[in-house]
Scaffold this motif. Structure first.
Motif, PDB file in Angstrom:
ATOM      1  N   HIS A  41       0.827  -1.208   0.000  1.00  0.00           N
ATOM      2  CA  HIS A  41       0.000   0.000   0.000  1.00  0.00           C
ATOM      3  C   HIS A  41       0.865   1.264   0.000  1.00  0.00           C
ATOM      4  O   HIS A  41       0.604   2.214  -0.756  1.00  0.00           O
ATOM      5  N   GLU A  42       1.905   1.269   0.826  1.00  0.00           N
ATOM      6  CA  GLU A  42       2.795   2.443   0.879  1.00  0.00           C
ATOM      7  C   GLU A  42       3.518   2.653  -0.450  1.00  0.00           C
ATOM      8  O   GLU A  42       3.648   3.790  -0.918  1.00  0.00           O
ATOM      9  N   LEU A  43       3.986   1.563  -1.077  1.00  0.00           N
ATOM     10  CA  LEU A  43       4.646   1.702  -2.366  1.00  0.00           C
ATOM     11  C   LEU A  43       3.677   2.238  -3.406  1.00  0.00           C
ATOM     12  O   LEU A  43       4.031   3.114  -4.206  1.00  0.00           O
ATOM     13  N   SER A  44       2.451   1.754  -3.391  1.00  0.00           N
ATOM     14  CA  SER A  44       1.445   2.246  -4.329  1.00  0.00           C
ATOM     15  C   SER A  44       1.247   3.755  -4.157  1.00  0.00           C
ATOM     16  O   SER A  44       1.229   4.507  -5.141  1.00  0.00           O
ATOM     17  N   GLU A  45       1.120   4.201  -2.927  1.00  0.00           N
ATOM     18  CA  GLU A  45       0.942   5.634  -2.661  1.00  0.00           C
ATOM     19  C   GLU A  45       2.161   6.441  -3.113  1.00  0.00           C
ATOM     20  O   GLU A  45       2.028   7.526  -3.676  1.00  0.00           O
ATOM     21  N   LYS A  46       3.344   5.915  -2.878  1.00  0.00           N
ATOM     22  CA  LYS A  46       4.561   6.625  -3.277  1.00  0.00           C
ATOM     23  C   LYS A  46       4.672   6.728  -4.804  1.00  0.00           C
ATOM     24  O   LYS A  46       5.132   7.736  -5.325  1.00  0.00           O
ATOM     25  N   THR A  47       4.229   5.681  -5.526  1.00  0.00           N
ATOM     26  CA  THR A  47       4.266   5.769  -6.991  1.00  0.00           C
ATOM     27  C   THR A  47       3.275   6.821  -7.480  1.00  0.00           C
ATOM     28  O   THR A  47       3.557   7.552  -8.424  1.00  0.00           O
ATOM     29  N   LYS A  48       2.130   6.923  -6.817  1.00  0.00           N
ATOM     30  CA  LYS A  48       1.134   7.935  -7.194  1.00  0.00           C
ATOM     31  C   LYS A  48       1.668   9.339  -6.934  1.00  0.00           C
ATOM     32  O   LYS A  48       1.524  10.244  -7.766  1.00  0.00           O
ATOM     33  N   GLN A  49       2.277   9.541  -5.769  1.00  0.00           N
ATOM     34  CA  GLN A  49       2.835  10.854  -5.428  1.00  0.00           C
ATOM     35  C   GLN A  49       3.949  11.238  -6.398  1.00  0.00           C
ATOM     36  O   GLN A  49       4.027  12.387  -6.842  1.00  0.00           O
ATOM     37  N   HIS A  50       4.802  10.285  -6.706  1.00  0.00           N
ATOM     38  CA  HIS A  50       5.924  10.564  -7.614  1.00  0.00           C
ATOM     39  C   HIS A  50       5.419  10.957  -9.002  1.00  0.00           C
ATOM     40  O   HIS A  50       5.902  11.918  -9.597  1.00  0.00           O
ATOM     41  N   LEU A  62      -3.234  16.193 -14.542  1.00  0.00           N
ATOM     42  CA  LEU A  62      -3.060  14.847 -13.994  1.00  0.00           C
ATOM     43  C   LEU A  62      -3.986  13.870 -14.707  1.00  0.00           C
ATOM     44  O   LEU A  62      -5.165  14.162 -14.920  1.00  0.00           O
ATOM     45  N   PRO A  63      -3.460  12.697 -15.073  1.00  0.00           N
ATOM     46  CA  PRO A  63      -4.340  11.674 -15.650  1.00  0.00           C
ATOM     47  C   PRO A  63      -5.260  11.117 -14.571  1.00  0.00           C
ATOM     48  O   PRO A  63      -5.026  11.302 -13.368  1.00  0.00           O
ATOM     49  N   LYS A  64      -6.298  10.425 -14.992  1.00  0.00           N
ATOM     50  CA  LYS A  64      -7.249   9.857 -14.033  1.00  0.00           C
ATOM     51  C   LYS A  64      -6.614   8.781 -13.165  1.00  0.00           C
ATOM     52  O   LYS A  64      -6.973   8.605 -12.013  1.00  0.00           O
ATOM     53  N   VAL A  65      -5.683   8.046 -13.737  1.00  0.00           N
ATOM     54  CA  VAL A  65      -5.012   6.961 -12.995  1.00  0.00           C
ATOM     55  C   VAL A  65      -3.537   7.320 -12.858  1.00  0.00           C
ATOM     56  O   VAL A  65      -2.863   7.610 -13.833  1.00  0.00           O
ATOM     57  N   LEU A  66      -3.074   7.317 -11.627  1.00  0.00           N
ATOM     58  CA  LEU A  66      -1.669   7.618 -11.335  1.00  0.00           C
ATOM     59  C   LEU A  66      -1.028   6.436 -10.631  1.00  0.00           C
ATOM     60  O   LEU A  66      -1.677   5.710  -9.882  1.00  0.00           O
TER      61      LEU A  66
END
Length: 126
Positions: A41-50, A62-66
């Motif tokens: 979950h944390e990695l997923s959030e970090k990829t979205k933030q990045h 921003l695209p709909k999916v990050l």
């Protein structure tokens, strides 16, 4: 001359992801996530933030999916993701910042491709 061309063609054809290579790549990426002490979950959030930061710096909407979803990370780590795209692998490289186990340099996209195509096993010292 024909032998050299046949060998080159064989090497080119081998540069495809294999089941073993994908499992090895997933295991390798999981080890780096765990070394950071991050959950899926944390990695997923970090990829979205990045990725959001990347779009914001470029002034693009921003695209709909990050980022990478939790399910996507799980599929990759378990070797069930067929042909991960280069931009996905770059995202993992940017966020995880994995280091080559022998050469102590940041890994590159080429390094990850070598793992996925079984040209390099990061779990075995060179």
């Amino acid at each position: 001359m024909v032998v050299a061309e046949a060998k080159r063609e064989k090497e080119y054809l081998r540069r495809r992801f294999t089941d073993t290579g994908l499992r090895r790549l997933g295991k390798f990426l999981r080890s780096w996530r765990e070394a950071r002490g991050w959950s899926v979950h944390e990695l997923s959030e970090k990829t979205k933030q990045h990725e959001a930061q990347f779009y914001n710096l470029g002034g693009e909407p921003l695209p709909k999916v990050l980022g990478v979803s939790i399910a996507g990370i799980s599929r990759i780590e378990n070797g069930y993701y067929n042909k991960p795209a280069p931009d996905l692998l770059w995202l993992f490289l940017d966020v995880l910042e994995p280091v080559h186990p022998v050469e102590q340099r940041l890994l590159t996209l080429e390094d990850l491709l070598l793992v996925g195509t079984e040209f390099w096993n990061p779990n075995v010292e060179a």
